[in-house]
Design an enzyme around this catalytic site. Sequence first.
Site, PDB file in Angstrom:
ATOM      1  N   LYS A  22       0.618  -1.135  -0.039  1.00 28.29           N
ATOM      2  CA  LYS A  22       0.125  -0.088   0.034  1.00 28.29           C
ATOM      3  C   LYS A  22       0.871   1.228   0.141  1.00 28.29           C
ATOM      4  CE  LYS A  22      -3.749  -0.277   2.384  1.00 28.29           C
ATOM      5  NZ  LYS A  22      -4.652  -0.420   3.686  1.00 28.29           N
ATOM      6  N   ARG A  92      -3.061   2.990   8.703  1.00 21.33           N
ATOM      7  CA  ARG A  92      -3.499   1.732   8.266  1.00 21.33           C
ATOM      8  C   ARG A  92      -2.353   0.878   8.115  1.00 21.33           C
ATOM      9  NH1 ARG A  92      -8.356   2.681   4.271  1.00 21.33           N
ATOM     10  NH2 ARG A  92      -8.163   4.948   4.118  1.00 21.33           N
ATOM     11  N   GLY A 101      -8.149  -6.763   4.699  1.00 23.02           N
ATOM     12  CA  GLY A 101      -9.073  -6.971   6.082  1.00 23.02           C
ATOM     13  C   GLY A 101      -8.496  -7.735   7.152  1.00 23.02           C
ATOM     14  N   MET A 103      -5.872  -6.830   8.906  1.00 28.34           N
ATOM     15  CA  MET A 103      -4.840  -6.197  10.126  1.00 28.34           C
ATOM     16  C   MET A 103      -5.792  -4.885  10.197  1.00 28.34           C
ATOM     17  SD  MET A 103      -1.156  -6.669   9.609  1.00 28.34           S
ATOM     18  CE  MET A 103      -1.201  -6.437   7.667  1.00 28.34           C
ATOM     19  N   ARG A 336      -4.009  -1.136  -6.067  1.00 35.12           N
ATOM     20  CA  ARG A 336      -3.107  -2.569  -5.929  1.00 35.12           C
ATOM     21  C   ARG A 336      -3.609  -3.432  -7.064  1.00 35.12           C
ATOM     22  NH1 ARG A 336      -6.007  -4.152  -0.290  1.00 35.12           N
ATOM     23  NH2 ARG A 336      -8.031  -4.274  -1.065  1.00 35.12           N
ATOM     24  N   HIS A 452     -16.242  -8.088   2.520  1.00 38.25           N
ATOM     25  CA  HIS A 452     -15.353  -8.837   2.936  1.00 38.25           C
ATOM     26  C   HIS A 452     -15.249 -10.319   2.628  1.00 38.25           C
ATOM     27  CE1 HIS A 452     -13.604 -11.748   5.986  1.00 38.25           C
ATOM     28  NE2 HIS A 452     -12.764 -11.068   5.823  1.00 38.25           N
ATOM     29  N   SER A 768      11.000 -43.629 -12.868  1.00 37.41           N
ATOM     30  CA  SER A 768       9.837 -42.705 -12.650  1.00 37.41           C
ATOM     31  C   SER A 768       9.838 -42.525 -11.038  1.00 37.41           C
ATOM     32  CB  SER A 768       8.593 -43.315 -13.094  1.00 37.41           C
ATOM     33  OG  SER A 768       7.494 -42.683 -12.583  1.00 37.41           O
ATOM     34  N   CYS A 836       5.859 -39.559 -10.693  1.00 38.39           N
ATOM     35  CA  CYS A 836       4.434 -40.214 -10.731  1.00 38.39           C
ATOM     36  C   CYS A 836       3.966 -40.009  -9.433  1.00 38.39           C
ATOM     37  CB  CYS A 836       4.343 -41.241 -11.486  1.00 38.39           C
ATOM     38  SG  CYS A 836       5.204 -42.548 -10.656  1.00 38.39           S
ATOM     39  N   TYR A 856       9.521 -35.387 -17.644  1.00 31.56           N
ATOM     40  CA  TYR A 856       8.107 -35.164 -17.617  1.00 31.56           C
ATOM     41  C   TYR A 856       7.619 -35.282 -16.147  1.00 31.56           C
ATOM     42  CZ  TYR A 856       7.618 -40.061 -17.246  1.00 31.56           C
ATOM     43  OH  TYR A 856       7.600 -41.530 -17.001  1.00 31.56           O
TER      44      TYR A 856
HETATM   45  C1  PEP Z   1       4.460 -43.467  -5.424  1.00 33.46           C
HETATM   46  O1  PEP Z   1       4.782 -44.033  -4.388  1.00 33.46           O
HETATM   47  O2  PEP Z   1       4.935 -42.178  -5.332  1.00 33.46           O
HETATM   48  C2  PEP Z   1       3.704 -43.900  -6.436  1.00 33.46           C
HETATM   49  C3  PEP Z   1       2.995 -43.175  -7.372  1.00 33.46           C
HETATM   50  O3  PEP Z   1       3.092 -45.359  -6.396  1.00 33.46           O
HETATM   51  P1  PEP Z   1       1.966 -45.594  -5.342  1.00 33.46           P
HETATM   52  O4  PEP Z   1       1.297 -44.248  -4.679  1.00 33.46           O
HETATM   53  O5  PEP Z   1       0.884 -46.313  -6.194  1.00 33.46           O
HETATM   54  O6  PEP Z   1       2.311 -46.155  -4.415  1.00 33.46           O
END
Ligand code: PEP
Length: 886
Positions: A22, A92, A101, A103, A336, A452, A768, A836, A856
Amino acid sequence: MTKFVYLFNEGNTTMKELLGGKGANLAEMTNIGLPVPFGFTISTEACNSYYDNNKAISSELREQILRALSELESKTGKKLGDPSNPLLVSVRSGAVFSMPGMMDTILNLGMNAETVVGMAKLTNNARFAYDSYRRFIQMFSDVVLGVDTFYFEQYLEETREAKGYTHDPEMKAEDWMEVIEGYKKIVQKHTKQAFPEDPEEQLFLAVNAVFDSWNNQRAKVYRRLNRIPDHLGTAVNIQSMVFGNMGEDSGTGVAFTRNPSTGEHILYGEYLINAQGEDVVAGIRTPEPIQALEKDMPAVFKQFTDTCKKLESHYLDMQDIEFTVERGKLYILQTRNGKRTAQAAIRIAVEMEEEGIIDKQTALLRVDPEQLDQLLHRRIDDTHVRKQLAKGLPASPGAATGEVVFDADEAEQLASEGVKVILVRPETTPDDIHGIVASQAIVTSRGGMTSHAAVVARGMGKACICGCDALKIDLKEKQFKVGEVIVKHREIITIDGSTGEIMLGEIPMIEPELSAEFKTLLQWADELRDLGVRANADNPEDAKKAMEFGAGGIGLCRTEHMFMDAKRVPFVQRMILAETLTEREEALSHLLPMQQEDFEGIFEAMEGHPVTIRLLDPPLHEFLPDKEELLVDVTKLQILHPDSTELAEKEALLKKVRQLDEFNPMLGHRGCRLGMIHPEIYGMQAKAIFYAVAAIMNKGLPVKPEIMIPLVGHVNELRQMRQLVIDTAKEVEQETGLTFTYTVGTMIEIPRAAITADEIAEEADFFSFGTNDLTQTTFGYSRDDAEGKFLQTYIEEKVLPENPFAVLDQGGVGKLVEMGVQLGRKTKPELKTGICGEHGGEKFSIEFCYKTGLDYVSCSPYRVPLARLAAAQATIRNKKSKEPVY
Ligand code: PEP
Ligand code: MG
């Protein structure tokens, strides 16, 4: 000597860390010549020095404040406490990151029994002067002296009623004088002291209070939710007051340069004639839409719209602007970057790029990936005929169903028990924030689009309806009435925050669609990102969804989910219960065509994109009935039907369940350890995969299978399982006369696998990272129990900065990931790597994956758009680009 205090003309927008958002903006606006009431900012460093100094203002700071005050006095020609020409100021808070809102604010500071007389004379408006004075006493007492506003409100209401008035504007100067006397008695009663009359004392008490408010409960909760560090501190802005409550030629309002709900490029906001700022924000009177200002005050409207344009092009972003008109003169009190819904954020970013205001990279950085979640959720099915109970202002889009509750604490309590609730209040205050967080949606009977509730709900992406005055809320009886209809506490309602409608009961919802701007933004993300995004999908429907959301492949297909289908469980159980290999192979032969069908469906849906299929992972007991339940059944049968075949079957089952029972099943006979002991299971799965590959190839379609072995801890495990897959492929190749192209890789989800990744890479075409198990095994926390037992406390007490199962622990688990990638690539430079675990759909973890050089990330189909954007942002932020990156 540290400089703690900055006049508005001494700062600029780059000084946010020191002056707060501000303060930096007030300085910037002053410098670009906008009509900003003059003032000064006490820096965030001063706040930290206040805390270092045992919560006391040092003499050095005091001196600097007084010096700035005298500058302000000479600039305005007024003097604090001077009865003939009093200077009044607002005090303020203003943190580095906006915390609307959270503070404290004090207006009209400088009023006392003498200056009020002066104000009355100067303005020739005694009513206004005494009204301002009583507002000041109320606010100051609440914020600084800790006397609850409730006592003042109650007293005011009683006085008003005794005089036969219904609204405040009916109160005359004499009436306000009487109220002031009553207010002072309230202060005396609750604080055992007289209300402070010395304006300088008022000022320092107020500065203390603002510093203290940095650590109030709601500010702490807000910081935790928004990951704002606690050490930043707040600045304090002292600004000369202008008055929107000086009569019909005065007013105050809030406006956004674009619609913060939809992103539409129109001025959006509201104002109140003859009112002060808090009247708009508190939602006590329902304001007029900003467009009506053109009729009420045409010249001011024109000046205001010009200023809005100037501010937007100066800051290159949508602005949220507070203004006041004092006797026909416009003042800008604050600007802002406006908070906005995900939908608005996307539209504004894309349109600003198209308007040539910002470039693509900036546009991509403007949208918080987490916000996208809002757009990927369900909304009310339009084919359903709505029976509207009431309609309010559509304050934050989205639909929600839940039980009605009227209290923030109860909302929090019920939500923690898994109940979906909608918080219904006359209005919300920052103290309700924990209830808002816990609710599916918010409904208020008072207040406008900038109240608010509306601002907070939009920021959180929660559906919200405001100003629904048809709702007659009775907090004591815990119910609301709309005409004759009574809706009781915990009854179910559905609300549509995009239209403002409230309906009784639960209403069907439908899946979301992506807007054209959303698609454009994601297309830009794809053009820029250097990190692949795949989806975790276990069936053809999820695979289709993944493709729809732009996944570049499947990073994890958990085959056990295919086993869980009700039709298949009997065969899975037969396989588990089998006493001999022949019996087991017989059961597996039933499962094979089922798995094959699933794989074909997935391959087809993925149209030749890579599909990583993981062989069976969970411990086998997960497919069998619960031991306790089985024991109860067996005991009952022993008493009631001791000779039945059912008893014999259940006893056999119980025996097997006991055999498979493990103390630590997550560290037990699961993952590749199953394949090692029962190669026929993995063999069947591999066969099903290659039969499916053959079927797809025979249709002339492309297919790219990647077979993944889970939970490998030693290279020998992978060597054996890989060989099994290769042998099976050869067998099917011979049978079909086809040649398959496929890869075999492993999950890295055991610390030993990461540590010996160079050896493991000899046998793997890809890695992975299964960061769910890797987090579990690195910390030694059970992923099933930790959250319910101690992890929450750990996070609240900051033992851990985040939940490591949600946000990748870069300092520990992340190091193993880095090690795994480096060692793996040392052996095999072309090794493909991905993630994953759940972290693959979390923005901070995605950035880490990019920096670590993974190819990835893979996450649930609904998080794929988020991951595409986060991957682009990671690329923009971390790539050594020649282009300027904002
Ligand atoms: C993991 O362990 O991150 C995974 C992807 O396998 P799961 O969650 O199926 O054990
Ligand atoms: Mg795992």
